[in-house]
Design an enzyme around this catalytic site. Structure first.
Site, PDB file in Angstrom:
ATOM      1  N   GLY A   1      59.247   5.009  26.253  1.00 28.55           N
ATOM      2  CA  GLY A   1      60.282   6.052  26.334  1.00 28.55           C
ATOM      3  C   GLY A   1      61.157   6.079  25.095  1.00 28.55           C
ATOM      4  O   GLY A   1      61.412   7.142  24.521  1.00 28.55           O
TER       5      GLY A   1
ATOM      6  N   ARG B   1      53.097  -9.647  52.548  1.00 29.27           N
ATOM      7  CA  ARG B   1      53.943  -9.755  53.750  1.00 29.27           C
ATOM      8  C   ARG B   1      53.697  -8.584  54.702  1.00 29.27           C
ATOM      9  O   ARG B   1      53.968  -8.683  55.890  1.00 29.27           O
ATOM     10  CB  ARG B   1      55.418  -9.844  53.352  1.00 29.27           C
ATOM     11  CG  ARG B   1      55.949  -8.621  52.664  1.00 29.27           C
ATOM     12  CD  ARG B   1      57.404  -8.773  52.268  1.00 29.27           C
ATOM     13  NE  ARG B   1      57.851  -7.608  51.516  1.00 29.27           N
ATOM     14  CZ  ARG B   1      59.036  -7.497  50.961  1.00 29.27           C
ATOM     15  NH1 ARG B   1      59.904  -8.485  51.049  1.00 29.27           N
ATOM     16  NH2 ARG B   1      59.373  -6.412  50.302  1.00 29.27           N
TER      17      ARG B   1
ATOM     18  N   ARG C   1      51.868  -0.540  49.912  1.00 29.81           N
ATOM     19  CA  ARG C   1      52.798   0.242  50.726  1.00 29.81           C
ATOM     20  C   ARG C   1      53.142   1.539  49.991  1.00 29.81           C
ATOM     21  O   ARG C   1      53.336   1.551  48.772  1.00 29.81           O
ATOM     22  CB  ARG C   1      54.086  -0.568  50.934  1.00 29.81           C
ATOM     23  CG  ARG C   1      55.016   0.036  51.952  1.00 29.81           C
ATOM     24  CD  ARG C   1      56.393  -0.600  51.831  1.00 29.81           C
ATOM     25  NE  ARG C   1      56.434  -2.019  52.152  1.00 29.81           N
ATOM     26  CZ  ARG C   1      56.566  -2.507  53.385  1.00 29.81           C
ATOM     27  NH1 ARG C   1      56.648  -1.697  54.418  1.00 29.81           N
ATOM     28  NH2 ARG C   1      56.627  -3.804  53.583  1.00 29.81           N
TER      29      ARG C   1
ATOM     30  N   HIS D   1      26.928  18.541  39.308  1.00 28.69           N
ATOM     31  CA  HIS D   1      26.011  17.728  40.084  1.00 28.69           C
ATOM     32  C   HIS D   1      25.111  16.894  39.184  1.00 28.69           C
ATOM     33  O   HIS D   1      24.667  17.393  38.160  1.00 28.69           O
ATOM     34  CB  HIS D   1      25.142  18.661  40.946  1.00 28.69           C
ATOM     35  CG  HIS D   1      24.267  17.927  41.911  1.00 28.69           C
ATOM     36  ND1 HIS D   1      24.778  17.279  43.007  1.00 28.69           N
ATOM     37  CD2 HIS D   1      22.926  17.735  41.932  1.00 28.69           C
ATOM     38  CE1 HIS D   1      23.779  16.723  43.680  1.00 28.69           C
ATOM     39  NE2 HIS D   1      22.646  16.979  43.052  1.00 28.69           N
TER      40      HIS D   1
ATOM     41  N   GLU E   1      32.317  16.155  42.497  1.00 28.25           N
ATOM     42  CA  GLU E   1      31.950  17.427  43.144  1.00 28.25           C
ATOM     43  C   GLU E   1      32.329  17.432  44.623  1.00 28.25           C
ATOM     44  O   GLU E   1      32.475  18.487  45.229  1.00 28.25           O
ATOM     45  CB  GLU E   1      30.457  17.738  42.969  1.00 28.25           C
ATOM     46  CG  GLU E   1      29.532  16.796  43.696  1.00 28.25           C
ATOM     47  CD  GLU E   1      28.044  17.127  43.472  1.00 28.25           C
ATOM     48  OE1 GLU E   1      27.678  18.311  43.511  1.00 28.25           O
ATOM     49  OE2 GLU E   1      27.264  16.172  43.253  1.00 28.25           O
TER      50      GLU E   1
HETATM   51  P1  NDP Z   1      55.337  -2.765  43.520  1.00 28.19           P
HETATM   52  O1  NDP Z   1      56.685  -2.265  43.818  1.00 28.19           O
HETATM   53  O2  NDP Z   1      54.193  -1.828  43.365  1.00 28.19           O
HETATM   54  O3  NDP Z   1      54.910  -3.850  44.612  1.00 28.19           O
HETATM   55  C1  NDP Z   1      55.714  -4.944  44.897  1.00 28.19           C
HETATM   56  C2  NDP Z   1      55.000  -5.799  45.904  1.00 28.19           C
HETATM   57  O4  NDP Z   1      55.694  -7.014  46.063  1.00 28.19           O
HETATM   58  C3  NDP Z   1      54.905  -5.141  47.276  1.00 28.19           C
HETATM   59  O5  NDP Z   1      53.662  -5.432  47.820  1.00 28.19           O
HETATM   60  C4  NDP Z   1      56.014  -5.847  48.044  1.00 28.19           C
HETATM   61  O6  NDP Z   1      55.753  -5.977  49.417  1.00 28.19           O
HETATM   62  C5  NDP Z   1      55.990  -7.217  47.431  1.00 28.19           C
HETATM   63  N1  NDP Z   1      57.256  -7.934  47.519  1.00 28.19           N
HETATM   64  C6  NDP Z   1      58.441  -7.577  46.991  1.00 28.19           C
HETATM   65  N2  NDP Z   1      59.362  -8.519  47.272  1.00 28.19           N
HETATM   66  C7  NDP Z   1      58.756  -9.458  47.987  1.00 28.19           C
HETATM   67  C8  NDP Z   1      59.190 -10.668  48.584  1.00 28.19           C
HETATM   68  N3  NDP Z   1      60.442 -11.094  48.461  1.00 28.19           N
HETATM   69  N4  NDP Z   1      58.288 -11.397  49.266  1.00 28.19           N
HETATM   70  C9  NDP Z   1      57.017 -10.982  49.401  1.00 28.19           C
HETATM   71  N5  NDP Z   1      56.545  -9.855  48.850  1.00 28.19           N
HETATM   72  C10 NDP Z   1      57.404  -9.090  48.157  1.00 28.19           C
HETATM   73  O7  NDP Z   1      55.541  -3.673  42.241  1.00 28.19           O
HETATM   74  P2  NDP Z   1      54.600  -4.138  41.086  1.00 28.19           P
HETATM   75  O8  NDP Z   1      55.286  -5.330  40.536  1.00 28.19           O
HETATM   76  O9  NDP Z   1      53.191  -4.278  41.511  1.00 28.19           O
HETATM   77  O10 NDP Z   1      54.671  -2.936  40.060  1.00 28.19           O
HETATM   78  C11 NDP Z   1      55.946  -2.449  39.621  1.00 28.19           C
HETATM   79  C12 NDP Z   1      55.834  -1.008  39.196  1.00 28.19           C
HETATM   80  O11 NDP Z   1      55.162  -0.952  37.953  1.00 28.19           O
HETATM   81  C13 NDP Z   1      55.002  -0.126  40.129  1.00 28.19           C
HETATM   82  O12 NDP Z   1      55.730   0.366  41.198  1.00 28.19           O
HETATM   83  C14 NDP Z   1      54.554   0.957  39.188  1.00 28.19           C
HETATM   84  O13 NDP Z   1      55.538   1.939  39.122  1.00 28.19           O
HETATM   85  C15 NDP Z   1      54.428   0.243  37.863  1.00 28.19           C
HETATM   86  N6  NDP Z   1      53.015  -0.066  37.570  1.00 28.19           N
HETATM   87  C16 NDP Z   1      52.117   0.940  37.435  1.00 28.19           C
HETATM   88  C17 NDP Z   1      50.791   0.672  37.174  1.00 28.19           C
HETATM   89  C18 NDP Z   1      49.813   1.789  37.061  1.00 28.19           C
HETATM   90  O14 NDP Z   1      50.231   2.934  36.910  1.00 28.19           O
HETATM   91  N7  NDP Z   1      48.514   1.528  37.162  1.00 28.19           N
HETATM   92  C19 NDP Z   1      50.313  -0.697  37.004  1.00 28.19           C
HETATM   93  C20 NDP Z   1      51.327  -1.671  37.182  1.00 28.19           C
HETATM   94  C21 NDP Z   1      52.619  -1.358  37.450  1.00 28.19           C
HETATM   95  P3  NDP Z   1      55.998  -4.780  50.481  1.00 28.19           P
HETATM   96  O15 NDP Z   1      54.870  -3.825  50.330  1.00 28.19           O
HETATM   97  O16 NDP Z   1      55.988  -5.492  51.779  1.00 28.19           O
HETATM   98  O17 NDP Z   1      57.327  -4.193  50.124  1.00 28.19           O
END
Ligand code: NDP
Length: 457
Positions: free
Chosen positions: A16, A202, A208, A439, A444
């Site tokens: 950015g 979790r 999610r 195809h 497709e």
């Molecule tokens: P996310 O927000 O996608 O996922 C965080 C995960 O950590 C969830 O599964 C969450 O669980 C879990 N979590 C959070 N806190 C705790 C805790 N205290 N105990 C146990 N589990 C926990 O984060 P990421 O770090 O994977 O990625 C961050 C961001 O980076 C993404 O949201 C995205 O925007 C960006 N990103 C994009 C990519 C792409 O475009 N391909 C690749 C990588 C990152 P729960 O589901 O239960 O909340």
């Protein structure tokens, strides 16, 4: 022209910050950018690019397995992690050079060092030769985000995605904590490069917020590849022992590991840079509070990208930065349209998605038609690979507009980018149907799905 040293001074040379400052320079603004690391930010140095290079490496193992039924005899293969990491680092150095050149070509001064606001117009940069103060009419905060580490006993023994991309030796046993983008991507990388992988989530399912069919399909694929996904489970502690690490889980088990990857979300990188002292308000999670013009609570200070925690994706940060520059330096006021932003997860197989999940579409539109197809890809019919592809369209019954499109399968990211244009143009299901397929492809399917689920079931 003002009395300040610069028209624009940006803190943070990631996607950015660089996009905005470069464009500002090209429009004739006297622009500078400070950065404590190399230029490139999370995407280039610690995220998207190195991660995708590792994903490519992981893919090779699948190609080797698939080769036999296509007639290839491949002698015994060997994977060498240090070679991959060294080559990846060479590529990152090349990209960093390109970033530096792009900034120089746009007349932007790159000041190496950590920047900290002194007041609304002054930044102090900790350069190698001592602190340097610079003033600017406009200041842009583009400091990105950082992996968060929950307070788990022994969390200091865990690595984050930053270190996972640079491990000196390949970990044969990996425990991944978290079920988000980063977690599932690294599960795929380590598993396909040969590691034994356990993922602790979790929630009931990974990812999610994604469409339920997407979550369940990818989870089944990952399990089929031998990844041990423990749902409804948390990491209670991590401790070293003489063979590496031991992860204690809430299900009462202990898992031995060579590496524990903490992928439990990211936090805005906004502390210790003088924001609040200068009057810039932060949200409770530390994100910089901005309006639709990316303006903070201090009128001449703006912020773009992950530090604002809007939609944390590289192309969004770039779009926010460019919109800001159009507004400030090109007499073309622009805001960002956050609707229907496509995204991909580079899991194995990958996910591509744009628009609403089925649940969100039902909530917003009431009646929706859902089209879903799950099949064995053509390539797998010969190779014997057990992987399946899932594709799904969600249509607003009232207007016939396609409001969600999701895919789990090879090339999903490449395919969904094109479909995203159709959604942005408010394409209807009838227009999808009127489009002739290519195809034989998986893509497709998106123009040949004809029976909505409710009607079929
Ligand atoms: P996310 O927000 O996608 O996922 C965080 C995960 O950590 C969830 O599964 C969450 O669980 C879990 N979590 C959070 N806190 C705790 C805790 N205290 N105990 C146990 N589990 C926990 O984060 P990421 O770090 O994977 O990625 C961050 C961001 O980076 C993404 O949201 C995205 O925007 C960006 N990103 C994009 C990519 C792409 O475009 N391909 C690749 C990588 C990152 P729960 O589901 O239960 O909340």
């Amino acid at each position: 022209m003002t009395d300040h040293d610069f028209d624009l001074l940006t803190i943070g040379a990631g996607s950015g910050g660089v996009a905005a400052t470069r464009r500002a320079g090209a429009h004739g603004a006297r622009a500078a950018i400070c950065e404590e690391d190399r230029a490139g930010g999370t995407c280039v140095l610690r995220g998207c690019i190195p991660k995708k290079l590792l994903v490519y490496a992981a893919h090779v193992s699948g190609e080797i397995e698939d080769a036999a039924n296509y007639g290839w005899s491949i002698p015994e293969t060997r994977f060498d992690w240090p070679t991959l990491i060294a080559n990846k680092n060479t590529e990152l150095a090349r990209l960093n050079g390109i970033y530096n050149k792009m900034l120089a070509d746009a007349g932007v001064e790159l000041v190496p060092g950590r920047g900290r606001l002194i007041d609304a117009h002054t930044v102090e940069i900790e350069t190698a030769s001592g602190p340097r103060r610079a003033t600017a009419e406009t200041i842009l905060i583009a400091t990105g985000g950082w992996p968060s580490r929950p307070a788990i006993p022994g969390i200091e023994h865990a690595i984050t995605s930053t270190e996972a991309l640079d491990l000196a030796t390949f970990p044969e046993r990996v425990v991944v904590g978290g079920g988000g983008y980063i977690a599932v991507e690294f599960c795929g990388i380590f598993r396909h490069l040969g590691a034994q992988v356990t993922e602790i989530i979790r929630a009931d399912h990974i990812l999610r917020g994604f469409d339920e069919d997407v979550r369940e399909h990818l989870e089944a694929e990952m399990r089929g590849q031998g990844i041990d996904i423990r749902a409804g489970c948390t990491i209670d502690g991590i401790r070293p022992d003489r063979n590496g690490l031991v992860v204690t889980c809430s299900d009462g088990t202990d898992i031995p590991a060579d590496a524990v990857l903490c992928a439990m979300g990211r936090v805005p990188n906004t502390s210790g840079i003088g924001l609040e002292e200068a009057g810039v308000e932060l949200r409770p999670n530390g994100a910089v509070m901005v309006d639709e013009w990316s303006r903070t609570t201090v009128p001449n200070i703006y912020a773009v990208g992950d530090c604002t925690d809007r939609v944390n994706l590289t192309p969004v940060a770039i779009t926010e930065g460019r919109a800001l520059v159009e507004t400030l330096y090109n007499d073309n006021p622009r805001t960002v349209d956050y609707a229907d932003i496509p995204s991909a997860v580079f899991s194995q197989p990958p996910i591509g998605t744009v628009g609403l999940t089925e649940a969100a579409a039902r909530e917003r539109y009431g009646e929706v038609a859902v089209y879903r197809s799950a099949f064995r890809p053509l390539k797998a019919t010969l190779s014997g690979n057990q992987g399946r592809t899932m594709m799904k369209l969600i249509v607003d019954a009232d207007t016939d507009r396609v409001v969600g499109c999701h895919m789990v399968g090879d090339d999903a990211a490449e395919i969904i980018q094109g479909v995203a244009i159709a959604l942005k143009c408010d394409a209807t299901k009838a227009q999808f149907d009127a489009t002739i397929g290519i195809h034989p492809t998986a893509a497709e399917e998106f123009v040949t799905m004809y029976q909505a689920l409710e009607a079929a079931e």
